[in-house]
Design an enzyme around this catalytic site. Structure first.
Site, PDB file in Angstrom:
ATOM      1  N   GLU A  16     -13.162  22.065 -30.501  1.00  0.00           N
ATOM      2  CA  GLU A  16     -13.802  20.905 -29.877  1.00  0.00           C
ATOM      3  C   GLU A  16     -15.144  21.357 -29.299  1.00  0.00           C
ATOM      4  O   GLU A  16     -15.226  22.394 -28.641  1.00  0.00           O
ATOM      5  CB  GLU A  16     -12.874  20.409 -28.760  1.00  0.00           C
ATOM      6  CG  GLU A  16     -13.399  19.282 -27.908  1.00  0.00           C
ATOM      7  CD  GLU A  16     -12.432  18.935 -26.779  1.00  0.00           C
ATOM      8  OE1 GLU A  16     -12.507  17.804 -26.294  1.00  0.00           O
ATOM      9  OE2 GLU A  16     -11.617  19.790 -26.368  1.00  0.00           O
ATOM     10  N   LYS A  48     -12.627  10.816 -29.624  1.00  0.00           N
ATOM     11  CA  LYS A  48     -11.464  11.127 -28.793  1.00  0.00           C
ATOM     12  C   LYS A  48     -11.043   9.930 -27.941  1.00  0.00           C
ATOM     13  O   LYS A  48     -11.828   9.402 -27.146  1.00  0.00           O
ATOM     14  CB  LYS A  48     -11.811  12.322 -27.911  1.00  0.00           C
ATOM     15  CG  LYS A  48     -10.674  12.877 -27.103  1.00  0.00           C
ATOM     16  CD  LYS A  48     -11.140  14.133 -26.382  1.00  0.00           C
ATOM     17  CE  LYS A  48     -10.078  14.815 -25.600  1.00  0.00           C
ATOM     18  NZ  LYS A  48     -10.605  16.032 -24.947  1.00  0.00           N
ATOM     19  N   VAL A 108      -6.979  23.587 -21.762  1.00  0.00           N
ATOM     20  CA  VAL A 108      -7.118  24.136 -20.410  1.00  0.00           C
ATOM     21  C   VAL A 108      -5.789  24.228 -19.677  1.00  0.00           C
ATOM     22  O   VAL A 108      -5.721  24.813 -18.600  1.00  0.00           O
ATOM     23  CB  VAL A 108      -8.125  23.311 -19.569  1.00  0.00           C
ATOM     24  CG1 VAL A 108      -9.506  23.386 -20.169  1.00  0.00           C
ATOM     25  CG2 VAL A 108      -7.685  21.859 -19.436  1.00  0.00           C
ATOM     26  N   MET A 109      -4.738  23.675 -20.245  1.00  0.00           N
ATOM     27  CA  MET A 109      -3.420  23.736 -19.625  1.00  0.00           C
ATOM     28  C   MET A 109      -2.546  24.693 -20.433  1.00  0.00           C
ATOM     29  O   MET A 109      -2.555  24.661 -21.663  1.00  0.00           O
ATOM     30  CB  MET A 109      -2.790  22.343 -19.587  1.00  0.00           C
ATOM     31  CG  MET A 109      -3.594  21.353 -18.750  1.00  0.00           C
ATOM     32  SD  MET A 109      -3.051  19.637 -18.964  1.00  0.00           S
ATOM     33  CE  MET A 109      -1.397  19.701 -18.341  1.00  0.00           C
ATOM     34  N   CYS A 147      -8.076  17.637 -28.961  1.00  0.00           N
ATOM     35  CA  CYS A 147      -7.585  18.242 -27.732  1.00  0.00           C
ATOM     36  C   CYS A 147      -6.509  17.424 -27.004  1.00  0.00           C
ATOM     37  O   CYS A 147      -5.381  17.382 -27.437  1.00  0.00           O
ATOM     38  CB  CYS A 147      -8.757  18.578 -26.820  1.00  0.00           C
ATOM     39  SG  CYS A 147      -8.344  19.835 -25.580  1.00  0.00           S
TER      40      CYS A 147
END
Length: 193
Positions: free
Chosen positions: A38, A109, A169-170, A142
């Site tokens: 991304e 997105k 990010v998680m 994402c």
């Protein structure tokens, strides 16, 4: 089908530098489908819409899409990657699948994560499904991983290989994509930064 997932660590706002680095990486790739992260050319952590708009390009024009087209032709492959897309006063977190003879798919997105809502407009296109060689590709970006309906909807429309440009990010994200693959009986190819 031979698939390459190419993961990088792009530097924010360094589009030319990031494209050159990706160009060097892709010299070693031999695949029919290449999936990039991304926002692989612009970097990811924008602060606001003005900053995002500074690296956005309209669909069909700009250095990121020119590079995707060049790579698709030189590899005779479908190349999937994410970019900041501008349309009028709107800016989208988008992805395209570029084939050697033209764009195969385009997606904006739908599910913006956290601070992305300050930088991007929510998408207005359904996640696409497109044939490529002997497979059917689906495309999501994402945080769409969090919503099982996205992968399920793509599968019900024939998706066999899910292209998933990401900037995860998680910690649970990679495991969730394994779950999406298992619950739908498809291959999930997540390109993270």
């Amino acid at each position: 089908m031979k698939v390459a997932v190419v993961q990088t660590r792009p530097r924010l706002h360094r589009v030319e530098e990031n494209l050159a680095a990706m160009d060097a990486l892709l010299q070693e790739v031999d695949a029919e489908l290449i999936i990039l992260p991304e926002l692989f050319a612009s970097g990811y952590w924008f602060l606001d819409r003005e900053e995002t708009a500074g690296v956005a390009e309209p669909l069909g024009a700009g250095p990121v899409q020119d590079a995707l087209e060049r790579w698709a032709k030189s590899h005779d492959a479908a190349v999937c990657g994410g970019l900041a897309e501008s349309e009028g006063d709107r800016v989208f977190n988008s992805a395209v699948i570029q084939g050697p003879r033209g764009r195969l798919a385009h997606y904006r997105k739908l599910h913006l994560f956290d601070g992305e809502k300050l930088c991007f407009d929510p998408g207005d296109l359904a996640p696409p499904v497109v044939p490529w060689r002997d497979a059917v590709l689906g495309l999501m970006i994402c945080f769409d991983w969090r919503f099982c309906e996205v992968a399920r909807g793509l599968t019900l429309r024939g998706c066999e290989i899910l292209c998933h440009p990401s900037n995860l990010v998680m910690e649970i994200c990679p495991a969730a994509m394994v779950t999406r693959a298992l619950e739908n009986g498809i291959h999930c190819c997540t390109a993270d930064r």
